[in-house]
Design an enzyme around this catalytic site. Structure first.
Site, short mmCIF file in Angstrom:
data_model
loop_
_atom_site.label_atom_id
_atom_site.label_comp_id
_atom_site.label_asym_id
_atom_site.label_seq_id
_atom_site.Cartn_x
_atom_site.Cartn_y
_atom_site.Cartn_z
N ARG A 1 12.35 -1.39 11.12
CA ARG A 1 11.33 -0.52 11.69
C ARG A 1 10.91 -1.05 13.05
NH1 ARG A 1 6.24 1.22 7.95
NH2 ARG A 1 5.02 0.50 9.73
N ARG B 1 -8.65 3.74 9.72
CA ARG B 1 -8.36 2.35 10.11
C ARG B 1 -9.42 1.77 11.03
NH1 ARG B 1 -2.59 2.86 9.35
NH2 ARG B 1 -1.53 0.90 9.69
N LYS C 1 0.82 -1.22 0.00
CA LYS C 1 0.00 0.00 0.00
C LYS C 1 0.85 1.27 0.00
CE LYS C 1 -2.18 0.18 3.84
NZ LYS C 1 -1.59 1.30 4.57
N ARG D 1 11.04 -6.89 5.09
CA ARG D 1 11.27 -5.46 5.34
C ARG D 1 11.93 -5.25 6.70
NH1 ARG D 1 6.22 -1.44 5.54
NH2 ARG D 1 6.04 -2.22 7.65
N ARG E 1 -0.47 -6.11 14.33
CA ARG E 1 -0.97 -5.17 13.33
C ARG E 1 -1.92 -5.87 12.36
NH1 ARG E 1 4.51 -3.98 11.47
NH2 ARG E 1 3.66 -2.85 9.70
P1 ADP Z 1 1.38 -0.41 8.57
O1 ADP Z 1 0.20 -0.17 7.69
O2 ADP Z 1 2.42 -1.27 7.96
O3 ADP Z 1 1.01 -0.87 9.96
P2 ADP Z 1 1.75 2.50 8.92
O4 ADP Z 1 3.03 3.20 8.67
O5 ADP Z 1 0.57 2.85 8.10
O6 ADP Z 1 2.16 0.97 8.76
O7 ADP Z 1 1.33 2.65 10.46
C1 ADP Z 1 2.24 2.36 11.49
C2 ADP Z 1 1.58 2.55 12.84
O8 ADP Z 1 1.15 3.92 12.99
C3 ADP Z 1 0.35 1.72 13.14
O9 ADP Z 1 0.66 0.41 13.56
C4 ADP Z 1 -0.30 2.55 14.26
O10 ADP Z 1 0.39 2.39 15.48
C5 ADP Z 1 -0.05 3.97 13.77
N1 ADP Z 1 -1.13 4.49 12.91
C6 ADP Z 1 -1.01 4.91 11.63
N2 ADP Z 1 -2.19 5.31 11.14
C7 ADP Z 1 -3.10 5.13 12.13
C8 ADP Z 1 -4.50 5.32 12.25
N3 ADP Z 1 -5.23 5.80 11.22
N4 ADP Z 1 -5.08 5.01 13.43
C9 ADP Z 1 -4.39 4.55 14.45
N5 ADP Z 1 -3.07 4.32 14.42
C10 ADP Z 1 -2.42 4.62 13.27
#
Ligand code: ADP
Length: 190
Positions: free
Chosen positions: A130, A85, A13, A124, A141
């Protein structure tokens, strides 16, 4: 154009969102990147979210909604990646876009099975290190995606705005499929 991209962790994504944004010269609005920047800069928000982020848990809805509202008010065209989300986030997004009169033009769902997604995330983890790519955080997640984000996918599917694209192929192939899906949506809306 305002595009929302949904899909599980490891579906590609973020990679695809960046490419679409670059090819259309629109912003890539990624909440994960915004949080990582806040953590790197050590802002109050960054310090607050760090332990939540490291576990792979979700940051509370109210914090995320405030963060994204401010950003979307400033942008005309964007690919939104990582938000909404949860159902409350989706409701808040709909309300704020209606309020500013800038609805979404397209919703793309990038699909990848859990085993493919998990394999990519472990790869990754080895390459990038990360903080939320530990095996426990990856499991957490993906669990939260199924539990809390899939209802968001179903909400857009029920509205008829969602286009599903297979994310398991190579990067260039998936990008072509997304561009085709966007072209079809654009043609319909004209
Ligand atoms: P991934 O989709 O691989 O988990 P992201 O970089 O999109 O990676 O998000 C990393 C983290 O940031 C999430 O696991 C969460 O802790 C936080 N996060 C990002 N976007 C949101 C959201 N819309 N609501 C809640 N937490 C978020």
């Amino acid at each position: 154009m305002r595009i929302l991209i949904l899909g599980p962790q490891g579906s590609g994504k973020g990679t695809q969102a960046k490419r679409i944004a670059a090819s259309r010269r629109i912003a890539h609005v990624a909440t994960g990147d915004m949080l990582r920047e806040a953590m790197a800069a050590g802002t109050p928000l960054g310090r607050q979210v760090k332990p939540i982020y490291d576990r792979g848990d979700l940051v509370p809805d109210d914090l995320m909604i405030d963060l994204i509202r401010e950003r979307l008010e400033r942008e005309d065209g964007y690919v939104l990646d990582g938000f909404p989300r949860t159902l409350p986030q989706a409701e808040a997004l709909d309300a704020m876009l209606a309020e500013i009169g800038k609805p979404l033009d397209a919703v793309i769902l990038l699909q990848a099975a859990d085993d493919v997604a998990t394999g990519r995330l472990h790869a990754r983890a080895a390459a990038e290190g990360r903080a939320d790519d530990s095996p426990e955080a990856i499991r957490n997640r993906l669990r939260l995606y199924h539990e809390l984000t899939e209802p968001v996918v179903e909400r857009y599917r029920a509205e008829g705005t969602l286009v599903a694209v297979d994310g398991e192929g190579g990067v260039a192939h998936v990008e072509t499929d997304i561009e085709d899906a966007l072209a079809a949506v654009g043609a319909r809306s004209r």
